[in-house]
Design a protein around this motif. Structure first.
Motif, PDB file in Angstrom:
ATOM      1  N   ARG A  28       0.726  -1.241  -0.044  1.00  0.00           N
ATOM      2  CA  ARG A  28       0.072   0.123  -0.081  1.00  0.00           C
ATOM      3  C   ARG A  28       0.877   1.300   0.051  1.00  0.00           C
ATOM      4  NH1 ARG A  28      -4.599   0.909   4.224  1.00  0.00           N
ATOM      5  NH2 ARG A  28      -4.849   2.570   2.693  1.00  0.00           N
ATOM      6  N   ARG A  29       1.702   1.464   0.876  1.00  0.00           N
ATOM      7  CA  ARG A  29       2.784   2.564   0.991  1.00  0.00           C
ATOM      8  C   ARG A  29       3.771   2.780  -0.112  1.00  0.00           C
ATOM      9  NH1 ARG A  29       3.280   5.907   5.255  1.00  0.00           N
ATOM     10  NH2 ARG A  29       5.168   6.997   5.422  1.00  0.00           N
ATOM     11  N   TRP A  30       4.248   1.537  -0.542  1.00  0.00           N
ATOM     12  CA  TRP A  30       5.472   1.681  -1.587  1.00  0.00           C
ATOM     13  C   TRP A  30       5.179   1.447  -2.915  1.00  0.00           C
ATOM     14  CZ3 TRP A  30      10.150   3.075   0.347  1.00  0.00           C
ATOM     15  CH2 TRP A  30      10.447   3.195   1.527  1.00  0.00           C
ATOM     16  N   LEU A  31       4.069   0.860  -3.223  1.00  0.00           N
ATOM     17  CA  LEU A  31       4.088   0.310  -4.609  1.00  0.00           C
ATOM     18  C   LEU A  31       4.134   1.648  -5.798  1.00  0.00           C
ATOM     19  CD1 LEU A  31       3.141  -2.071  -6.532  1.00  0.00           C
ATOM     20  CD2 LEU A  31       0.863  -1.065  -6.372  1.00  0.00           C
ATOM     21  N   GLY A  32       3.596   2.723  -5.452  1.00  0.00           N
ATOM     22  CA  GLY A  32       3.818   3.811  -6.346  1.00  0.00           C
ATOM     23  C   GLY A  32       5.337   4.426  -6.440  1.00  0.00           C
ATOM     24  N   ALA A  33       6.261   3.936  -5.510  1.00  0.00           N
ATOM     25  CA  ALA A  33       7.685   4.471  -5.378  1.00  0.00           C
ATOM     26  C   ALA A  33       8.207   3.744  -6.714  1.00  0.00           C
ATOM     27  CB  ALA A  33       8.274   4.025  -4.132  1.00  0.00           C
ATOM     28  N   ALA A  34       7.892   2.746  -7.005  1.00  0.00           N
ATOM     29  CA  ALA A  34       8.726   1.927  -8.301  1.00  0.00           C
ATOM     30  C   ALA A  34      10.165   1.874  -7.867  1.00  0.00           C
ATOM     31  CB  ALA A  34       8.224   2.568  -9.488  1.00  0.00           C
ATOM     32  N   LEU A  35      10.721   1.531  -7.129  1.00  0.00           N
ATOM     33  CA  LEU A  35      12.071   1.323  -6.582  1.00  0.00           C
ATOM     34  C   LEU A  35      13.075   0.675  -7.528  1.00  0.00           C
ATOM     35  CD1 LEU A  35      11.579   0.462  -2.772  1.00  0.00           C
ATOM     36  CD2 LEU A  35      12.031   2.968  -3.775  1.00  0.00           C
ATOM     37  N   ALA A  36      12.435  -0.413  -8.136  1.00  0.00           N
ATOM     38  CA  ALA A  36      13.427  -0.967  -9.282  1.00  0.00           C
ATOM     39  C   ALA A  36      12.444  -1.296 -10.392  1.00  0.00           C
ATOM     40  CB  ALA A  36      13.677  -2.320  -8.736  1.00  0.00           C
ATOM     41  N   GLY A  37      13.121  -1.717 -11.639  1.00  0.00           N
ATOM     42  CA  GLY A  37      12.608  -2.052 -12.974  1.00  0.00           C
ATOM     43  C   GLY A  37      11.123  -2.993 -12.650  1.00  0.00           C
ATOM     44  N   VAL A  38      11.621  -4.117 -11.738  1.00  0.00           N
ATOM     45  CA  VAL A  38      10.462  -5.026 -11.475  1.00  0.00           C
ATOM     46  C   VAL A  38      10.273  -5.091 -10.132  1.00  0.00           C
ATOM     47  CG1 VAL A  38       9.880  -7.587 -11.381  1.00  0.00           C
ATOM     48  CG2 VAL A  38      11.475  -6.464 -13.235  1.00  0.00           C
ATOM     49  N   THR A  39       8.947  -5.060  -9.652  1.00  0.00           N
ATOM     50  CA  THR A  39       8.432  -4.987  -8.372  1.00  0.00           C
ATOM     51  C   THR A  39       7.619  -6.203  -8.238  1.00  0.00           C
ATOM     52  OG1 THR A  39       8.102  -2.684  -8.278  1.00  0.00           O
ATOM     53  CG2 THR A  39       6.962  -3.893  -6.606  1.00  0.00           C
ATOM     54  N   VAL A  40       8.007  -6.819  -6.823  1.00  0.00           N
ATOM     55  CA  VAL A  40       7.601  -8.106  -6.775  1.00  0.00           C
ATOM     56  C   VAL A  40       6.626  -7.662  -5.393  1.00  0.00           C
ATOM     57  CG1 VAL A  40       7.397 -10.543  -5.959  1.00  0.00           C
ATOM     58  CG2 VAL A  40       9.143  -9.742  -7.367  1.00  0.00           C
ATOM     59  N   ALA A  41       5.035  -7.901  -5.473  1.00  0.00           N
ATOM     60  CA  ALA A  41       4.186  -7.567  -4.391  1.00  0.00           C
ATOM     61  C   ALA A  41       3.616  -8.480  -3.606  1.00  0.00           C
ATOM     62  CB  ALA A  41       3.197  -6.301  -5.012  1.00  0.00           C
ATOM     63  N   VAL A  42       3.988  -8.872  -2.443  1.00  0.00           N
ATOM     64  CA  VAL A  42       3.615  -9.978  -1.717  1.00  0.00           C
ATOM     65  C   VAL A  42       2.416  -9.444  -0.745  1.00  0.00           C
ATOM     66  CG1 VAL A  42       4.071 -11.659   0.082  1.00  0.00           C
ATOM     67  CG2 VAL A  42       5.809 -10.837  -1.891  1.00  0.00           C
ATOM     68  N   VAL A  43       1.284  -9.853  -0.970  1.00  0.00           N
ATOM     69  CA  VAL A  43       0.093  -9.603  -0.060  1.00  0.00           C
ATOM     70  C   VAL A  43      -0.390 -10.985   0.611  1.00  0.00           C
ATOM     71  CG1 VAL A  43      -2.293  -8.857  -0.199  1.00  0.00           C
ATOM     72  CG2 VAL A  43      -0.494  -7.901  -1.577  1.00  0.00           C
TER      73      VAL A  43
END
Length: 332
Positions: A266-281
């Motif tokens: 929720r807090r960090w998805l929009g930051a796009a810290l890297a080219g690939v984001t793995v979001a674990v929910v």
């Protein structure tokens, strides 16, 4: 294998699958993809460190290519004084061989021949000046990006670490271990509960017929404010401010960012810290539905869904769901 109170047991298939997902995610980044992998799980326990192991394994092979920031003597002479640098042996580990990290003072020729210098304060109450000289034919310099910044070394000794390959590592990493352990490189970022992630990284594992070692020895996870430890991945607290780290993390071009848990998503998805984001929910989280809404919103704005390789899609563990999509816009 993993070490338990009852002895050694084989890692379950779901653990292997998550490691392979991390490996695949890092490969997407190498291919220039800008993507999100959304993983829904019954519980997030150990998922982040398994994903990051796959990322690091892929990155160890990339280290076979000479590091672009590794400098010879003539190049090092032109570096600005104050550059944060790591001095690494050329020929690999040996008796008494160590790596040194500190502020680069300059490269000089004197009566001892060509040498590197690391400068800084020698200790409390002592005058600033060079604290180490290194023969240029035996060492190389690697200029370090974040999180090792010159300000981290102000008024401190330089840091020294043994250049050693942990027993058992050759059974887990496909790359050339001398290169992998000798150099600094930021492969990934994990955002979550820092203490939990670091504790999970202490899990002892072993390849067949190899010595056991903690996952931490492979991942080299470190907190942001821990200078002196060469790193593979950095841990950020999900309670932190994404604006404080977004640009500086992106500048180091990590392959993958793992958002560990619904709160981190929720807090960090929009930051796009890297080219690939793995979001674990984790579905048991009280914020799971809100995190899922964030992910579905990202998917609606995406360019297209990505196909998961058949060997992974056919082996999704029970209770786990995986969606992947290609983001719009240029690759960072």
């Amino acid at each position: 294998m993993t070490q338990t109170d009852d002895g050694w047991r084989r890692l379950p298939e779901w653990a292997e699958w998550f490691a392979e997902i991390g490996y695949w995610a890092a490969g997407l980044r190498e291919a220039g993809s800008n993507a999100v992998l959304a993983v829904s799980v019954p519980t997030r326990a150990y998922v982040a460190v398994l994903l990051m192991y796959g990322v690091v394994d892929r990155g160890s092979q990339a280290d076979l290519v000479p590091v672009g920031s590794e400098l010879g003597f003539e190049q090092a002479r032109s570096l600005p004084v104050g550059t944060c640098a790591r001095v690494i042996p050329v020929k690999g580990p040996g008796q008494g061989r160590r790596v040194y990290t500190g502020v680069f003072g300059g490269a000089f020729q004197n009566h001892r021949g060509q040498v590197y210098e690391l400068a800084g304060r020698k200790g409390p109450g002592q005058r600033p000046g060079p604290i180490s000289w290194f023969p240029a034919d035996a060492y190389r310099l690697q200029a370090l990006p974040w999180p090792d910044q010159p300000k981290d070394y102000a008024d401190r000794h330089r840091f020294s670490e043994a250049f050693e390959i942990p027993a058992g590592a050759e059974g887990f990493l496909a790359g050339q271990l001398g290169d992998f352990y000798g150099r600094c490189s930021l492969h990934g970022v994990v955002v979550g509960t820092t203490s939990t992630i670091l504790a999970e990284a202490q899990t002892v594992v072993a390849a067949p017929d190899r010595a056991g070692l903690p996952l931490q020895d492979l991942l080299r996870l470190r907190a942001v404010h821990s200078p002196g430890s060469h790193y593979r991945s950095v841990v950020l607290s999900s309670r932190g401010d994404p604006d404080e780290y977004r640009d500086v993390v992106r500048s180091c071009r990590p392959a993958v960012a793992v958002l560990d848990g619904a709160a981190a998503v929720r807090r960090w998805l929009g930051a796009a810290l890297a080219g690939v984001t793995v979001a674990v929910v984790e579905r048991t989280s009280p914020t799971a539905l809100a995190a899922a809404d964030e992910l579905y919103g990202s998917r609606e704005r995406s360019l297209a869904d990505l196909d998961v390789p058949a060997d992974l899609s056919s082996r999704v563990p029970p209770g786990v769901e995986l969606l992947t999509w290609q983001l719009r816009g240029a690759v960072q």
